[in-house]
Design a protein around this motif. Structure first.
Motif, PDB file in Angstrom:
ATOM      1  N   VAL A  19       0.847  -1.181   0.000  1.00 54.62           N
ATOM      2  CA  VAL A  19       0.000   0.000   0.000  1.00 54.62           C
ATOM      3  C   VAL A  19       0.883   1.232   0.000  1.00 54.62           C
ATOM      4  CG1 VAL A  19      -1.752   1.275   1.267  1.00 54.62           C
ATOM      5  CG2 VAL A  19      -1.792  -1.218   1.262  1.00 54.62           C
ATOM      6  N   THR A  20       0.710   2.054  -0.989  1.00 49.40           N
ATOM      7  CA  THR A  20       1.497   3.272  -1.095  1.00 49.40           C
ATOM      8  C   THR A  20       0.589   4.467  -0.936  1.00 49.40           C
ATOM      9  OG1 THR A  20       1.198   3.363  -3.464  1.00 49.40           O
ATOM     10  CG2 THR A  20       3.112   2.163  -2.670  1.00 49.40           C
ATOM     11  N   CYS A  22      -1.485   7.902  -1.722  1.00 45.44           N
ATOM     12  CA  CYS A  22      -2.343   8.296  -2.833  1.00 45.44           C
ATOM     13  C   CYS A  22      -1.685   9.407  -3.624  1.00 45.44           C
ATOM     14  CB  CYS A  22      -3.695   8.768  -2.297  1.00 45.44           C
ATOM     15  SG  CYS A  22      -4.584   7.470  -1.415  1.00 45.44           S
ATOM     16  N   ASP A  33      -8.870   6.181  -0.178  1.00 40.36           N
ATOM     17  CA  ASP A  33      -8.117   5.015   0.284  1.00 40.36           C
ATOM     18  C   ASP A  33      -7.577   4.177  -0.863  1.00 40.36           C
ATOM     19  OD1 ASP A  33     -10.541   4.121  -0.607  1.00 40.36           O
ATOM     20  OD2 ASP A  33     -10.911   2.743   1.054  1.00 40.36           O
ATOM     21  N   THR A  34      -7.538   4.748  -2.076  1.00 45.29           N
ATOM     22  CA  THR A  34      -6.963   4.013  -3.197  1.00 45.29           C
ATOM     23  C   THR A  34      -5.447   3.967  -3.081  1.00 45.29           C
ATOM     24  OG1 THR A  34      -6.929   6.044  -4.518  1.00 45.29           O
ATOM     25  CG2 THR A  34      -8.830   4.588  -4.791  1.00 45.29           C
ATOM     26  N   ASN A  35      -4.855   2.998  -3.765  1.00 43.37           N
ATOM     27  CA  ASN A  35      -3.403   2.906  -3.850  1.00 43.37           C
ATOM     28  C   ASN A  35      -2.910   3.677  -5.065  1.00 43.37           C
ATOM     29  OD1 ASN A  35      -3.551   1.246  -1.673  1.00 43.37           O
ATOM     30  ND2 ASN A  35      -2.831  -0.594  -2.705  1.00 43.37           N
ATOM     31  N   SER A  36      -1.644   4.043  -5.035  1.00 46.15           N
ATOM     32  CA  SER A  36      -1.016   4.725  -6.157  1.00 46.15           C
ATOM     33  C   SER A  36      -0.048   3.778  -6.842  1.00 46.15           C
ATOM     34  CB  SER A  36      -0.265   5.971  -5.669  1.00 46.15           C
ATOM     35  OG  SER A  36       0.503   6.532  -6.713  1.00 46.15           O
ATOM     36  N   ARG A  65      -4.425   5.336 -10.068  1.00 45.02           N
ATOM     37  CA  ARG A  65      -5.031   4.870  -8.820  1.00 45.02           C
ATOM     38  C   ARG A  65      -5.688   3.512  -9.020  1.00 45.02           C
ATOM     39  NH1 ARG A  65      -6.567  10.455  -8.330  1.00 45.02           N
ATOM     40  NH2 ARG A  65      -5.625  11.424  -6.503  1.00 45.02           N
ATOM     41  N   TYR A  67      -7.400  -0.121  -6.544  1.00 46.12           N
ATOM     42  CA  TYR A  67      -7.574  -0.881  -5.313  1.00 46.12           C
ATOM     43  C   TYR A  67      -6.894  -2.234  -5.491  1.00 46.12           C
ATOM     44  CZ  TYR A  67     -11.003   2.381  -3.359  1.00 46.12           C
ATOM     45  OH  TYR A  67     -11.614   3.490  -2.843  1.00 46.12           O
ATOM     46  N   PRO A  68      -6.305  -2.788  -4.415  1.00 44.60           N
ATOM     47  CA  PRO A  68      -5.670  -4.107  -4.527  1.00 44.60           C
ATOM     48  C   PRO A  68      -6.636  -5.140  -5.102  1.00 44.60           C
ATOM     49  CG  PRO A  68      -5.109  -3.100  -2.429  1.00 44.60           C
ATOM     50  CD  PRO A  68      -6.137  -2.203  -3.064  1.00 44.60           C
ATOM     51  N   GLU A  89       2.021  -1.640  -7.552  1.00 50.70           N
ATOM     52  CA  GLU A  89       2.827  -0.444  -7.300  1.00 50.70           C
ATOM     53  C   GLU A  89       3.592  -0.008  -8.545  1.00 50.70           C
ATOM     54  OE1 GLU A  89       6.271   1.167  -4.224  1.00 50.70           O
ATOM     55  OE2 GLU A  89       5.947  -0.984  -4.491  1.00 50.70           O
TER      56      GLU A  89
END
Length: 372
Positions: A19-20, A22, A33-36, A65, A67-68, A89
Motif C-alpha cells: 500500500v502506497t 495516494c 483510500d486508493t493505492n497509487s 489509482r 484498489y488491490p 505499485e
C-alpha cells in the motif's frame, strides 16, 4: 519454521500488495483510500487508464489509482495498449504481455548460485512485440529522444493529433504490435504513417505546416547571387526548399526509437525499480566480529524501513564456508543463522538473498563476518 542450508529450499508465501500513498493531485480528498501505482519508475504520462473502480490519465510521474486486486487497462488516446493487467505499485512494459510477464516468476541463477530476477528480465528484451510496443511509446515522447533522467512524456497535443489520425479514413485505425520488425518499421507501415500525422511542436510552429510542393518551389524566384539584391519581403525558391527539408526532417519515424534505445530504456527502468525495492530493506548489522572460540549460532535479522519485513522466499550462502558456515534460514522470521568454523584471522562475506512478498524481484544484502 527453519530450514538447513543444505536443502536450499525456498517456500512460497502469499503475495500481498504494497500500500502506497495516494496521488497528490487529481482532486482526491483526504479520505481517498486508493493505492497509487506507476507505469515504470520514471513514469509514462498521458496514458488513459481504467480499473474496475478508477479511471483517468497517468500524471507527470506516470501514476494511476487502483484498489488491490483490480486489473489495469491502458490506452494512448483511442489506441488500446493493454487490457486486464494486474494493477500494482509498479507496472512495467514486461508485464504488459503474458509471454514476457509469466517468465518473471521463475528467476535465473547467477554465478553465486543465487536466484536473480534480472537475468530473466534481460531475456525478455528479444521479444518482438515488447520491442515494438516500447519503441512506439518512446516515439510519442514530446522530445525526439527520452532523456536519461526523465520518463516518457506523451502530451495532450500528441494525443489529440493521434486520435485525429486514427479517425482519418485515409490512415490506419490501429497498430499491430505483433508483426515482425521489418513490417513494423517499413516506411509505409501503420506506425510510421500515424507518426507522420503528428507534429511534435507547438501548433503555430512553422514545422507543423505542410511542406512546400515542387511546383511552389519551382515557381518561386531564385535567390540573387548578390546579397544586396535580396528582398526580405520575397520568398525565394531556396528558402522554400530549405523549409521543406526542415519540415520533412521533423517528421517522427519509428526508427528514431530503435531497438537499442528501447532495450536501454527498459533496462534503465527495471534496474531503477529493483534498486528502489532493495533500498527498503537492510540487515541489522553490516559487519560482525567473533572470537574463534565462540562457535555458538549467531542470527542476522533482515529489516524493512518503516515496518516489519514480509518475505516470500529466502536463501543465503557463505563465500568462505571453511571460516563461516550458514546454519539455517527462516523466511517467516526474516533471519539467517550462522556460526564460526575457522581460526583467528579468517573471515567471510555472507550473501543474504530474498524475495519480498509483493514482488517477483529478489533483493541481495551482504554482511562481513571477521574471526578475531
Amino acid at each position: 519454521m527453519r530450514f538447513a542450508h543444505l536443502t536450499r529450499l525456498c517456500l512460497p508465501f502469499a503475495a500481498a500488495f504494497l500500500v502506497t500513498g495516494c496521488l497528490d493531485d487529481g482532486g482526491s480528498s483526504g479520505g481517498d483510500d486508493t493505492n497509487s501505482g506507476r507505469i515504470h519508475y520514471l513514469g509514462v504520462s498521458g496514458l488513459s487508464y481504467q480499473t474496475a473502480s478508477q479511471s483517468g490519465t497517468t500524471d507527470g510521474q506516470g501514476r494511476f489509482r487502483y484498489y488491490p486486486g483490480e486489473t489495469l487497462s491502458l490506452r494512448v488516446g483511442n489506441l488500446p495498449i493493454i487490457e486486464d493487467v494486474s494493477a500494482q505499485e509498479y507496472v512495467t512494459f514486461l508485464e504488459f504481455l503474458p509471454e514476457t510477464r509469466e517468465p518473471l516468476q521463475s528467476p535465473g541463477v547467477d554465478d553465486e548460485a543465487l536466484r536473480d530476477h534480472r537475468l530473466i528480465e534481460e531475456q525478455q528484451f528479444g521479444n518482438t512485440t515488447l520491442l515494438n510496443m516500447t519503441r512506439f511509446l518512446m516515439a510519442l515522447n514530446w522530445s525526439q529522444f527520452v532523456a536519461e533522467d526523465q520518463g516518457i512524456d506523451i502530451r495532450p497535443r500528441v494525443i489529440t493529433q493521434l486520435n485525429a489520425a486514427l479517425s482519418d479514413p485515409n490512415l490506419p485505425d490501429s497498430i499491430d504490435f505483433t508483426v515482425n520488425q521489418a513490417d513494423f518499421t517499413a516506411e509505409d507501415s501503420p506506425v510510421n504513417r500515424l507518426l507522420a500525422a503528428i507534429c511534435f511542436y507547438p501548433e503555430d510552429n512553422v514545422l507543423c505546416s505542410e511542406p512546400p510542393t515542387d511546383d511552389e518551389i519551382n515557381s518561386a524566384p531564385p535567390r540573387p547571387e548578390n546579397d544586396e539584391d535580396i528582398d526580405p519581403e520575397v520568398t525565394y525558391s531556396e528558402d522554400l526548399e530549405s523549409l521543406r527539408d526542415r519540415i520533412l526532417q521533423a517528421v517522427r519515424q519509428i526508427e528514431d526509437a530503435d531497438n537499442e534505445r528501447a532495450r536501454t530504456y527498459l533496462r534503465r527502468e527495471l534496474n531503477a525499480i529493483s534498486r528502489e525495492v532493495a533500498r527498503r530493506y537492510f540487515l541489522a548489522d553490516h559487519k560482525a566480529n567473533h572470537p574463534a572460540s565462540d562457535t555458538t549460532i549467531k542470527t542476522i535479522q533482515i529489516r524493512r524501513i518503516g515496518g516489519a519485513p514480509s518475505l516470500a522466499q529466502l536463501e543465503a550462502i557463505s563465500k568462505r564456508e571453511q571460516d563461516v558456515v550458514i546454519h539455517s534460514w527462516d523466511w517467516q522470521d526474516a533471519d539467517v543463522d550462522y556460526f564460526v568454523a575457522g581460526s583467528a584471522g579468517g573471515e567471510s562475506e555472507l550473501l543474504i538473498n530474498f524475495r519480498p512478498a509483493n514482488t517477483y524481484r529478489w533483493v541481495r544484502k551482504q554482511i562481513r563476518v571477521i574471526i578475531d
